[in-house]
Design an enzyme around this catalytic site. Structure first.
Site, PDB file in Angstrom:
ATOM      1  N   ARG A  56       0.821  -1.219   0.000  1.00 15.90           N
ATOM      2  CA  ARG A  56       0.000   0.000   0.000  1.00 15.90           C
ATOM      3  C   ARG A  56       0.851   1.264   0.000  1.00 15.90           C
ATOM      4  O   ARG A  56       0.379   2.356   0.297  1.00 15.90           O
ATOM      5  CB  ARG A  56      -0.985  -0.029   1.170  1.00 15.90           C
ATOM      6  CG  ARG A  56      -2.036  -1.096   0.929  1.00 15.90           C
ATOM      7  CD  ARG A  56      -3.004  -1.294   2.064  1.00 15.90           C
ATOM      8  NE  ARG A  56      -3.532  -2.641   2.047  1.00 15.90           N
ATOM      9  CZ  ARG A  56      -4.441  -3.097   1.188  1.00 15.90           C
ATOM     10  NH1 ARG A  56      -4.951  -2.297   0.285  1.00 15.90           N
ATOM     11  NH2 ARG A  56      -4.847  -4.349   1.224  1.00 15.90           N
ATOM     12  N   HIS A  85       3.644  -9.944  -6.433  1.00 16.02           N
ATOM     13  CA  HIS A  85       2.444  -9.150  -6.703  1.00 16.02           C
ATOM     14  C   HIS A  85       2.794  -7.684  -6.526  1.00 16.02           C
ATOM     15  O   HIS A  85       3.324  -7.280  -5.502  1.00 16.02           O
ATOM     16  CB  HIS A  85       1.294  -9.546  -5.776  1.00 16.02           C
ATOM     17  CG  HIS A  85      -0.031  -9.001  -6.241  1.00 16.02           C
ATOM     18  ND1 HIS A  85      -0.285  -7.661  -6.345  1.00 16.02           N
ATOM     19  CD2 HIS A  85      -1.159  -9.617  -6.678  1.00 16.02           C
ATOM     20  CE1 HIS A  85      -1.519  -7.483  -6.811  1.00 16.02           C
ATOM     21  NE2 HIS A  85      -2.074  -8.658  -7.024  1.00 16.02           N
ATOM     22  N   TYR A 126      -0.602  -2.109  -4.914  1.00  8.80           N
ATOM     23  CA  TYR A 126      -1.970  -1.775  -5.331  1.00  8.80           C
ATOM     24  C   TYR A 126      -2.083  -0.353  -5.883  1.00  8.80           C
ATOM     25  O   TYR A 126      -3.079   0.000  -6.499  1.00  8.80           O
ATOM     26  CB  TYR A 126      -2.932  -1.950  -4.160  1.00  8.80           C
ATOM     27  CG  TYR A 126      -3.035  -3.381  -3.695  1.00  8.80           C
ATOM     28  CD1 TYR A 126      -3.415  -4.392  -4.592  1.00  8.80           C
ATOM     29  CD2 TYR A 126      -2.737  -3.755  -2.393  1.00  8.80           C
ATOM     30  CE1 TYR A 126      -3.506  -5.711  -4.188  1.00  8.80           C
ATOM     31  CE2 TYR A 126      -2.825  -5.076  -1.975  1.00  8.80           C
ATOM     32  CZ  TYR A 126      -3.210  -6.059  -2.884  1.00  8.80           C
ATOM     33  OH  TYR A 126      -3.288  -7.362  -2.486  1.00  8.80           O
ATOM     34  N   HIS A 176      -2.256  -5.147 -11.543  1.00  9.69           N
ATOM     35  CA  HIS A 176      -3.615  -4.847 -11.998  1.00  9.69           C
ATOM     36  C   HIS A 176      -3.513  -3.771 -13.078  1.00  9.69           C
ATOM     37  O   HIS A 176      -2.867  -2.740 -12.850  1.00  9.69           O
ATOM     38  CB  HIS A 176      -4.469  -4.355 -10.837  1.00  9.69           C
ATOM     39  CG  HIS A 176      -4.616  -5.367  -9.730  1.00  9.69           C
ATOM     40  ND1 HIS A 176      -5.286  -5.108  -8.570  1.00  9.69           N
ATOM     41  CD2 HIS A 176      -4.182  -6.650  -9.621  1.00  9.69           C
ATOM     42  CE1 HIS A 176      -5.257  -6.190  -7.789  1.00  9.69           C
ATOM     43  NE2 HIS A 176      -4.577  -7.132  -8.402  1.00  9.69           N
ATOM     44  N   GLU A 180      -3.269  -8.910 -14.529  1.00  9.71           N
ATOM     45  CA  GLU A 180      -4.292  -9.683 -13.816  1.00  9.71           C
ATOM     46  C   GLU A 180      -5.685  -9.206 -14.234  1.00  9.71           C
ATOM     47  O   GLU A 180      -5.926  -8.004 -14.340  1.00  9.71           O
ATOM     48  CB  GLU A 180      -4.113  -9.520 -12.290  1.00  9.71           C
ATOM     49  CG  GLU A 180      -5.142 -10.313 -11.489  1.00  9.71           C
ATOM     50  CD  GLU A 180      -4.822 -10.381  -9.988  1.00  9.71           C
ATOM     51  OE1 GLU A 180      -3.698 -10.020  -9.572  1.00  9.71           O
ATOM     52  OE2 GLU A 180      -5.720 -10.813  -9.245  1.00  9.71           O
ATOM     53  N   ASP A 222      -7.532 -14.395 -11.901  1.00  8.07           N
ATOM     54  CA  ASP A 222      -7.997 -14.488 -10.521  1.00  8.07           C
ATOM     55  C   ASP A 222      -9.451 -14.959 -10.571  1.00  8.07           C
ATOM     56  O   ASP A 222     -10.297 -14.321 -11.203  1.00  8.07           O
ATOM     57  CB  ASP A 222      -7.879 -13.102  -9.871  1.00  8.07           C
ATOM     58  CG  ASP A 222      -8.242 -13.109  -8.397  1.00  8.07           C
ATOM     59  OD1 ASP A 222      -9.355 -13.558  -8.063  1.00  8.07           O
ATOM     60  OD2 ASP A 222      -7.424 -12.642  -7.584  1.00  8.07           O
ATOM     61  N   HIS A 281     -12.063 -12.471  -9.161  1.00  8.75           N
ATOM     62  CA  HIS A 281     -12.293 -11.349 -10.083  1.00  8.75           C
ATOM     63  C   HIS A 281     -13.129 -11.787 -11.290  1.00  8.75           C
ATOM     64  O   HIS A 281     -14.003 -11.045 -11.738  1.00  8.75           O
ATOM     65  CB  HIS A 281     -10.958 -10.763 -10.570  1.00  8.75           C
ATOM     66  CG  HIS A 281     -10.073 -10.261  -9.469  1.00  8.75           C
ATOM     67  ND1 HIS A 281      -8.793  -9.823  -9.679  1.00  8.75           N
ATOM     68  CD2 HIS A 281     -10.290 -10.139  -8.134  1.00  8.75           C
ATOM     69  CE1 HIS A 281      -8.260  -9.445  -8.526  1.00  8.75           C
ATOM     70  NE2 HIS A 281      -9.144  -9.644  -7.578  1.00  8.75           N
ATOM     71  N   HIS A 334      -4.884 -17.231  -9.714  1.00  8.24           N
ATOM     72  CA  HIS A 334      -5.133 -16.897  -8.311  1.00  8.24           C
ATOM     73  C   HIS A 334      -6.428 -17.581  -7.906  1.00  8.24           C
ATOM     74  O   HIS A 334      -7.477 -17.329  -8.499  1.00  8.24           O
ATOM     75  CB  HIS A 334      -5.299 -15.384  -8.131  1.00  8.24           C
ATOM     76  CG  HIS A 334      -4.015 -14.622  -8.163  1.00  8.24           C
ATOM     77  ND1 HIS A 334      -3.966 -13.255  -8.293  1.00  8.24           N
ATOM     78  CD2 HIS A 334      -2.732 -15.049  -8.035  1.00  8.24           C
ATOM     79  CE1 HIS A 334      -2.701 -12.861  -8.259  1.00  8.24           C
ATOM     80  NE2 HIS A 334      -1.925 -13.931  -8.113  1.00  8.24           N
ATOM     81  N   ASP A 349     -14.615  -6.988  -5.242  1.00  6.69           N
ATOM     82  CA  ASP A 349     -13.419  -7.808  -5.064  1.00  6.69           C
ATOM     83  C   ASP A 349     -13.226  -8.144  -3.588  1.00  6.69           C
ATOM     84  O   ASP A 349     -12.426  -7.534  -2.907  1.00  6.69           O
ATOM     85  CB  ASP A 349     -12.210  -7.026  -5.626  1.00  6.69           C
ATOM     86  CG  ASP A 349     -10.920  -7.826  -5.538  1.00  6.69           C
ATOM     87  OD1 ASP A 349     -10.987  -9.024  -5.214  1.00  6.69           O
ATOM     88  OD2 ASP A 349      -9.855  -7.239  -5.778  1.00  6.69           O
ATOM     89  N   HIS A 384     -12.384 -11.381  -1.384  1.00  5.88           N
ATOM     90  CA  HIS A 384     -11.991 -12.795  -1.410  1.00  5.88           C
ATOM     91  C   HIS A 384     -12.609 -13.570  -0.243  1.00  5.88           C
ATOM     92  O   HIS A 384     -12.775 -13.031   0.842  1.00  5.88           O
ATOM     93  CB  HIS A 384     -10.466 -12.916  -1.350  1.00  5.88           C
ATOM     94  CG  HIS A 384      -9.773 -12.322  -2.540  1.00  5.88           C
ATOM     95  ND1 HIS A 384      -8.426 -12.418  -2.748  1.00  5.88           N
ATOM     96  CD2 HIS A 384     -10.255 -11.635  -3.605  1.00  5.88           C
ATOM     97  CE1 HIS A 384      -8.100 -11.808  -3.873  1.00  5.88           C
ATOM     98  NE2 HIS A 384      -9.184 -11.316  -4.405  1.00  5.88           N
ATOM     99  N   GLU A 410      -5.047 -16.568  -2.392  1.00  2.53           N
ATOM    100  CA  GLU A 410      -5.008 -15.239  -1.750  1.00  2.53           C
ATOM    101  C   GLU A 410      -6.241 -15.122  -0.864  1.00  2.53           C
ATOM    102  O   GLU A 410      -6.914 -14.088  -0.827  1.00  2.53           O
ATOM    103  CB  GLU A 410      -5.052 -14.127  -2.798  1.00  2.53           C
ATOM    104  CG  GLU A 410      -3.889 -14.081  -3.759  1.00  2.53           C
ATOM    105  CD  GLU A 410      -4.113 -13.064  -4.876  1.00  2.53           C
ATOM    106  OE1 GLU A 410      -5.247 -12.946  -5.381  1.00  2.53           O
ATOM    107  OE2 GLU A 410      -3.153 -12.380  -5.238  1.00  2.53           O
TER     108      GLU A 410
HETATM  109 ZN   LIG Z   1      -5.533 -11.914  -7.350  1.00  2.58          ZN
HETATM  110 ZN   LIG Z   2      -4.139  -9.005  -7.581  1.00  3.84          ZN
END
Ligand SMILES: [Zn+2]
Ligand SMILES: [Zn+2]
Length: 282
Positions: A38, A68, A71, A108, A142, A177, A180, A214, A227, A229, A259
């Site tokens: 972040r 990864h 973000y 992303h 992704e 993913d 997603h 993912h 989104d 999970h 994830e």
């Molecule tokens: Zn993912």
């Molecule tokens: Zn991701």
């Protein structure tokens, strides 16, 4: 052919600790952040750290690995400063991957935030072209849940970005993913819908372009564009959906990375065991 399944694990205490954590949950592939996800900070790794990480992975047979991206990265942005920061950050992550011998960096694609879909796609491709992708690293786009002005929701859109870049096909690929895809409206839970999803992958994207999957269940309805999970089998994709995914002959060579949530008491280990159980029970 070894089935490759693992989870996104923490690098706190040193990157080689990720290998131990992976081993503890029974994973033989995995994903890490190269810095703090972040913030814009990406760690630089010394040769010594890279060597330790690679040796630990070799000892435990954990292959391949994925970094990864942060973000905050948004290559689709019309804002020059954010675009520049995103390029620099992705470049640092690609360099970290090269230092650590990590095979993939996944990010992303980003949001156009009002500049329009076509401009956003152009911008992502332009951004990718500005990067120096190290020889043994592949950059992965992704697929997204598709909320707001986010790009990369459909297989065709991912393909469009790939086709617009001047990079050769070996340096850019895709990570799918499952949460997603479900949020974007793809049917994974029913056999027929799942078959259609695979067909769309083959026709619009190309199965060979998928390098990593993912594995995440979803707390929300199909098509919600949200989104969130969920643990494997406990969300709206459900056990049936994951039975389809992990037993698909077309996906069996793709490394799969969990994830799933980690803050609610249930561990990756349980999710990983769930996946193995769904593979065995087919
Ligand atoms: Zn993912
Ligand atoms: Zn991701």
């Amino acid at each position: 052919m070894t089935f490759r399944i693992g989870a996104h694990v923490s690098i706190s205490g040193g990157v080689e600790k990720a290998v131990e954590r992976q081993e503890d949950i029974g994973g033989n592939t995995g994903q890490i952040f190269a810095g703090s996800p972040r913030t814009w900070s990406v760690s630089e790794y010394t040769d010594e750290e890279g060597k330790m990480f690679q040796e630990a992975r070799e000892n435990e047979d954990q292959n391949p690995y994925v970094i990864h991206s942060t973000y905050l990265v948004n290559l689709a942005t019309p804002k020059d400063d954010l675009f520049e920061k995103s390029i620099n950050c992705l470049q640092a992550e690609l360099d970290a991957a090269a230092s650590l011998g990590v095979e993939y960096v996944v990010f992303h694609p980003g949001s156009h935030t009002g500049s329009g879909r076509d401009n956003g796609i152009e911008k992502i491709a332009k951004g990718i072209d500005e990067l120096e992708i190290p020889e043994d690293v592949t950059l992965l786009l992704e697929n997204t849940a598709g909320k707001g002005t986010t790009l990369g929701k459909s297989m065709g859109e991912l393909r469009e970005i790939m086709e617009k870049t001047e990079k050769d096909s070996g340096s850019v690929g895709v990570c799918i993913d499952t949460c997603h895809a479900h949020a974007a409206g793809y049917e994974l839970a029913e056999e027929e819908g799942f078959h259609d999803f695979l067909q769309e992958i083959e026709e619009d994207l190309g199965l060979e372009n998928i390098k990593v999957i993912h594995l995440n269940d979803s707390k929300d309805e199909k098509g919600s564009e949200k989104d969130n999970h969920e643990h494997i089998g406990e969300g709206n994709i459900g056990e049936e959906g994951f039975r389809n995914i992990v037993n698909s002959e077309k996906l069996e060579e793709k490394p799969m990375v969990l994830e799933t949530p980690t803050s609610d008491g249930k561990s990756y280990k349980e999710n990983l065991e769930k996946i193995k159980e769904l593979r065995d029970s087919s």
